[in-house]
Design a protein around this motif. Sequence first.
Motif, PDB file in Angstrom:
ATOM      1  N   HIS A 267     -13.610  22.947  15.702  1.00  0.00           N
ATOM      2  CA  HIS A 267     -14.554  23.239  16.783  1.00  0.00           C
ATOM      3  C   HIS A 267     -15.836  23.824  16.190  1.00  0.00           C
ATOM      4  O   HIS A 267     -15.775  24.633  15.262  1.00  0.00           O
ATOM      5  N   PRO A 268     -17.014  23.447  16.700  1.00  0.00           N
ATOM      6  CA  PRO A 268     -18.260  23.986  16.134  1.00  0.00           C
ATOM      7  C   PRO A 268     -18.395  25.498  16.266  1.00  0.00           C
ATOM      8  O   PRO A 268     -19.159  26.117  15.518  1.00  0.00           O
ATOM      9  N   ASP A 269     -17.654  26.104  17.197  1.00  0.00           N
ATOM     10  CA  ASP A 269     -17.717  27.551  17.379  1.00  0.00           C
ATOM     11  C   ASP A 269     -16.522  28.275  16.766  1.00  0.00           C
ATOM     12  O   ASP A 269     -16.286  29.447  17.061  1.00  0.00           O
ATOM     13  N   GLY A 270     -15.775  27.591  15.925  1.00  0.00           N
ATOM     14  CA  GLY A 270     -14.647  28.231  15.269  1.00  0.00           C
ATOM     15  C   GLY A 270     -15.088  29.426  14.445  1.00  0.00           C
ATOM     16  O   GLY A 270     -16.049  29.351  13.681  1.00  0.00           O
ATOM     17  N   GLY A 271     -14.401  30.550  14.594  1.00  0.00           N
ATOM     18  CA  GLY A 271     -14.706  31.757  13.833  1.00  0.00           C
ATOM     19  C   GLY A 271     -15.593  32.754  14.541  1.00  0.00           C
ATOM     20  O   GLY A 271     -15.742  33.888  14.078  1.00  0.00           O
ATOM     21  N   PHE A 272     -16.174  32.379  15.675  1.00  0.00           N
ATOM     22  CA  PHE A 272     -17.062  33.304  16.380  1.00  0.00           C
ATOM     23  C   PHE A 272     -16.263  34.270  17.261  1.00  0.00           C
ATOM     24  O   PHE A 272     -15.104  34.023  17.604  1.00  0.00           O
ATOM     25  N   LEU A 273     -16.924  35.365  17.619  1.00  0.00           N
ATOM     26  CA  LEU A 273     -16.391  36.339  18.566  1.00  0.00           C
ATOM     27  C   LEU A 273     -16.940  36.018  19.948  1.00  0.00           C
ATOM     28  O   LEU A 273     -18.137  35.759  20.104  1.00  0.00           O
ATOM     29  N   PHE A 274     -16.070  36.073  20.968  1.00  0.00           N
ATOM     30  CA  PHE A 274     -16.456  35.729  22.333  1.00  0.00           C
ATOM     31  C   PHE A 274     -16.101  36.854  23.299  1.00  0.00           C
ATOM     32  O   PHE A 274     -15.222  37.679  23.026  1.00  0.00           O
ATOM     33  N   ALA A 275     -16.783  36.846  24.444  1.00  0.00           N
ATOM     34  CA  ALA A 275     -16.467  37.747  25.550  1.00  0.00           C
ATOM     35  C   ALA A 275     -16.211  36.907  26.793  1.00  0.00           C
ATOM     36  O   ALA A 275     -16.985  35.998  27.103  1.00  0.00           O
ATOM     37  N   ILE A 276     -15.114  37.208  27.491  1.00  0.00           N
ATOM     38  CA  ILE A 276     -14.782  36.526  28.740  1.00  0.00           C
ATOM     39  C   ILE A 276     -14.817  37.558  29.861  1.00  0.00           C
ATOM     40  O   ILE A 276     -14.141  38.585  29.796  1.00  0.00           O
ATOM     41  N   GLU A 277     -15.599  37.271  30.896  1.00  0.00           N
ATOM     42  CA  GLU A 277     -15.708  38.172  32.045  1.00  0.00           C
ATOM     43  C   GLU A 277     -15.302  37.437  33.313  1.00  0.00           C
ATOM     44  O   GLU A 277     -15.316  36.208  33.369  1.00  0.00           O
ATOM     45  N   GLY A 278     -14.930  38.210  34.333  1.00  0.00           N
ATOM     46  CA  GLY A 278     -14.532  37.622  35.601  1.00  0.00           C
ATOM     47  C   GLY A 278     -13.044  37.391  35.741  1.00  0.00           C
ATOM     48  O   GLY A 278     -12.611  36.677  36.652  1.00  0.00           O
ATOM     49  N   LEU A 279     -12.234  38.012  34.882  1.00  0.00           N
ATOM     50  CA  LEU A 279     -10.787  37.817  34.938  1.00  0.00           C
ATOM     51  C   LEU A 279     -10.140  38.590  36.084  1.00  0.00           C
ATOM     52  O   LEU A 279      -9.020  38.278  36.498  1.00  0.00           O
ATOM     53  N   GLY A 280     -10.811  39.628  36.568  1.00  0.00           N
ATOM     54  CA  GLY A 280     -10.273  40.391  37.690  1.00  0.00           C
ATOM     55  C   GLY A 280      -9.209  41.399  37.323  1.00  0.00           C
ATOM     56  O   GLY A 280      -8.514  41.920  38.208  1.00  0.00           O
ATOM     57  N   VAL A 281      -9.060  41.687  36.040  1.00  0.00           N
ATOM     58  CA  VAL A 281      -8.108  42.705  35.582  1.00  0.00           C
ATOM     59  C   VAL A 281      -8.803  43.582  34.551  1.00  0.00           C
ATOM     60  O   VAL A 281      -9.846  43.217  34.001  1.00  0.00           O
ATOM     61  N   THR A 282      -8.222  44.738  34.289  1.00  0.00           N
ATOM     62  CA  THR A 282      -8.773  45.644  33.286  1.00  0.00           C
ATOM     63  C   THR A 282      -7.703  45.995  32.262  1.00  0.00           C
ATOM     64  O   THR A 282      -6.501  45.905  32.529  1.00  0.00           O
TER      65      THR A 282
END
Length: 302
Positions: A267-282
């Motif tokens: 994947h071209p984004d392999g190795g990057f750090l990501f943030a996912i928002e909107g999951l509805g849990v903490t």
Amino acid sequence: MALQVSRISATAAQLGESPLWDAERQRLYWVDGVARRVHAYEPARDDTRHWDVPSMIGSVALVQGDALVVALVDGIYQLDLGSGSLTSLFLPEPRDIRVRFNDGKVDRWGRFLCGTMGVYAEPLGQLFRMDAAGAHTVLADGIRISNALCFSPDGRTMYFADSLDRAIRAYRYGPGDKPDREPRIVIDTAPYHSGPDGATVDCDGCLWVALVQVGKIARFTPEGTLDRLIDAPTDLPSSVAFGGPDLSTLYVTSIKDSGSGRAVSRHPDGGFLFAIEGLGVTGLPEAQFRVQPNSFPTRTTS
């Protein structure tokens, strides 16, 4: 609410692992195991920095003061974030070059647990626990790839996996000497065609697990039922951690090339750090390793 996914890091890690949110500093740490580097990111300032270490690194944990606990190839160290110097905390003897330290977490009582793994995935690894006085205990052995270490909200259940078993085991746990010697398999990841990699627990006690071989992130109930399955931002997600001011952001590390030949991203984004928002849990705040003054012999490296 639709999920919002953001790429956070400016460059790709070879082997991104061990995302860790520091609620006190509002800072995220993660590591690049192959590049031998600890990264930090402060969302409020959009600021990043890093520290280089002398060997491959498996995980990091919080400790009092301006420092981190770091699991390097040969043992557990304290990294001074001001000077970059390392102080050894635990070095197993005799040194076994066939294993290295990997996944680690602090339990609810402030003790640091970390598993070793066979360099070539041989069943030579052990799960160690280190307490504030510097004493260590072996909790499990015969491990090939130690992963998915995390704890229930009350600390009374420890979750741990040998990734090649494609299962996460639950141990009865507490402030005493040893956990349950006969854990139960609580999550079977074989039906999802992946072993479990890094994992974390949310405020409801559910486990979020990186299914590294299929590019998915799964949420399982404490009983082991699949509650949610989402696509990861890239094909080889390695670990997950909740962070942000209200602990509602799920940070995801990923792999570009693990260096062993077992995991190479397409994947071209392999190795990057990501943030996912909107999951509805903490999530839950991560505990700090509690160190008693003068408990560890002084052995410092630069």
